[in-house]
Design a protein around this motif. Structure first.
Motif, mmCIF file in Angstrom:
data_model
loop_
_atom_site.group_PDB
_atom_site.id
_atom_site.type_symbol
_atom_site.label_atom_id
_atom_site.label_comp_id
_atom_site.label_asym_id
_atom_site.label_seq_id
_atom_site.Cartn_x
_atom_site.Cartn_y
_atom_site.Cartn_z
ATOM 1 N N GLY A 50 2.209 0.583 -2.898
ATOM 2 C CA GLY A 50 3.095 1.047 -4.141
ATOM 3 C C GLY A 50 3.118 2.448 -3.995
ATOM 4 N N TYR A 83 4.842 5.411 -4.322
ATOM 5 C CA TYR A 83 6.242 6.008 -4.988
ATOM 6 C C TYR A 83 6.474 7.315 -4.350
ATOM 7 C CZ TYR A 83 9.374 8.005 -8.499
ATOM 8 O OH TYR A 83 10.477 8.602 -8.861
ATOM 9 N N PRO A 139 5.480 3.268 -10.561
ATOM 10 C CA PRO A 139 4.578 2.115 -11.075
ATOM 11 C C PRO A 139 4.805 2.124 -12.567
ATOM 12 C CG PRO A 139 3.127 3.432 -9.707
ATOM 13 C CD PRO A 139 4.665 4.310 -9.932
ATOM 14 N N THR A 151 9.195 -0.548 -4.049
ATOM 15 C CA THR A 151 8.244 0.276 -4.551
ATOM 16 C C THR A 151 8.407 1.672 -4.203
ATOM 17 O OG1 THR A 151 6.989 -0.470 -2.507
ATOM 18 C CG2 THR A 151 6.476 -1.491 -4.513
#
Lengths: 270, 288
Positions: free
Chosen positions: A8, A10, A132, A127
């Motif tokens: 995930g 970013y 998040p 993602t």
């Protein structure tokens, strides 16, 4: 070493996709995954591959990173594709012992590979372009109706936020403790499976101890600020749908129409 | 003569080719001789931590060389563990690494990894515990029952027990109370004096560095800003304050007195200052 895990991750940016409302992005991602699993002929599949390519390019995230996330599941893709290769029915094109390849089998393999790759790529776009916190925020809002059924949506979202928030912290902590144990001569790169598992004990125990300490500290800090769950809680950042979002939603619907038309007008091959 | 530890244009870049790219250390060349006691100072993010981790092979330089006794430590990457036994490293908050059932077992972890015989391991561990002032009755306790200062000392003992030629300590006194700090600093200086080993001491406290170090390495913005004797470095208060560092308070006071025309020199510790100032008082300060 642990930094290689693209979990995930970013990737900050200012592309069109970055600026979309996270709720819409979440819905569109799910929609596209459904499309790619619904489509049953090469015209539709080709169209969706084009859509994916366009999305990857507009996201402004280096294509190298997408390849990295595909690389992680390359084995699964190849394994399922090869397995499906031998499970087609119809006229055999090639036969050796109990192994038979049919045209259907080849099509199966291609579809399965493209579907898994598409699944991973779509979720990576989501993602990579959504932080998040935005993502869990979007999830909380989309699941809100469930709270009527006494599902604790806010609590679940809060737990996810906290879990995601602590992933980098724990990775950093793991790196630190690993470095400290390596400095004392711990050997984590060689030896058999058992030896490697044993070598993790000096890392895992301190990590557990510090995680529990962190959890207590965080709970204390939250209570000190009078946190008491979701009841009557307002948001600092209220999400608004913009024209850009309307455009993206239209694009999603248009893609759905194309997928349906492809499925209606062209023969099923899978 | 080849220096004990030397770096040649070492550079370290984190996350290259991403928006997070950071040049943490930029072509640093330093020489460290046997028996040196070097204080390393610099702002947070100046590259000190990265530099010291390259010295014992925990971070591989992006370019440049680290030489231990004249040999590149990355000559054979499989043998890098041997380098880590020679260049011992105590991280910030080292108590976070304790994991064994008893303090003694934890201190024995390093020597055990060296593959020494059992008696030798235990002898070294007890020696190291003695060096840092841990009483025997604590050695059989769980490390998690100790106080903060005791944990810190146990963790440092775990590195000293490997008997490294170079001991690197990253902020060993951070977060300790003044008494714990004093005990720790004096056990480190006595370790340096009795074993004659090289010590690198990273600290934010200029007072601590002035008290224990013979030479000072000043890092700023990934470069070496200054590297000289403690007196040389701390006599340049202006240059240090330009990069956001200070000289010890007593050094500041004495340099103001010097500027006012009093016959005093650059001074690093309170004791030296007293020795210089007393004779200047009427009657040599006898009536105090």
């Amino acid at each position: 070493m642990t930094r290689d895990i693209a979990l995930g991750q970013y990737f900050p940016g200012k592309s069109v996709i970055h600026r979309l409302d996270p709720r819409l992005k979440l819905i569109l991602t799910v929609a596209f995954i459904v499309y790619i699993f619904v489509v049953h002929n090469f015209w539709g599949l080709g169209f969706l591959i084009l859509c994916t390519a366009a999305m990857l390019l507009t996201s402004g995230v280096p294509v190298r990173l997408y390849f990295k996330s595909i690389k992680g599941i390359l084995f699964i893709v190849l394994f399922t594709a090869v397995l499906n290769l031998f499970y087609g029915s119809g006229e055999p094109l090639w036969q050796w012992g109990f192994l038979t390849i049919t045209q259907q089998g080849i099509f199966n393999a291609i579809f399965i590979a493209v579907r898994i790759a598409g699944l991973v790529l779509f979720s990576s776009v989501l993602t990579f372009t959504t932080s998040p916190t935005d993502l869990t925020d979007a999830m909380e809002r989309l699941l809100k109706p469930l709270s009527k059924l006494h599902v604790k949506v806010h609590e679940i979202a809060m737990m996810m936020t906290i879990a995601l928030r602590f992933v980098p912290t724990l990775l950093e902590e793991t790196d630190k403790i690993m470095a400290a144990q390596k400095a004392r001569g711990a050997d984590m790169e060689s030896g058999g499976l058992m030896q490697r598992i044993k070598a993790l004990v000096p890392v895992l125990i301190p990590l557990f101890v510090s995680s529990f300490r962190r959890a207590y500290d965080l709970a204390m800090a939250m209570e000190c600020r009078c946190y008491h769950g979701g009841e009557g809680r307002t948001k600092m950042k209220v999400l608004h749908l913009t024209r850009l979002d309307a455009g993206a939603a239209l694009a999603g619907i248009a893609a759905l129409v194309v997928v349906i038309l492809c499925n209606v007008f062209f023969a099923r091959v899978f | 003569m080849t220096p004990l530890l030397e770096t040649k244009n070492v550079t370290c870049v984190y996350s290259p080719h991403t928006p997070f790219e950071k040049r943490a250390v930029d072509s640093v060349s330093i020489k460290i001789e046997k028996g040196d006691f070097i204080g390393v100072i610099g702002h947070t993010g100046s590259g000190k931590s990265t530099l010291i981790q390259m010295l014992n092979g925990l971070i591989r330089p992006t370019s440049g060389q680290v030489l231990l006794n004249g040999r590149d430590i990355w000559e054979n990457p499989k043998k890098i563990r041997a380098v880590r036994f020679k260049v011992g490293m105590v991280f910030q908050y080292p108590e976070d690494q304790l994991f064994e059932e008893t303090v003694l077992k934890d201190i024995m972890f390093g020597p055990r990894n060296m593959g020494l015989p059992d008696e030798e391991i235990e002898r070294r561990a007890r020696d190291a515990a003695h060096f840092v002032g841990l009483p025997d009755e604590l050695l059989e306790r769980s490390p998690f029952e100790l106080s903060g200062g005791e944990k810190r000392r146990a963790a440092i003992a775990g590195v000293i027990a490997m008997d490294p030629d170079v001991l690197i300590l990253d902020e060993p006194a951070a977060g300790l109370d003044p008494a714990g700090r004093d005990v720790l600093l004096s056990s480190i200086t006595s370790y340096h004096r009795t074993r004659g080993n090289t010590v690198l001491f990273v600290s934010h406290s200029m007072e601590d560095v002035a008290r224990v170090a013979d030479r000072v390495l000043v890092m700023n913005d990934a470069h070496v800003e200054m590297f000289g004797t403690t007196k040389e470095v701390f006599s340049q208060a202006g240059r240090l304050s330009q990069i956001g560092l200070q000289v010890p308070q007593i050094t500041q006071i004495m340099s103001i007195l010097k500027d006012e025309g009093y016959p005093v020199e650059t001074t690093l510790t309170l004791e030296e200052a007293v020795a210089q100032l007393l004779p200047l008082l009427p009657k040599g300060g006898d009536d105090l």
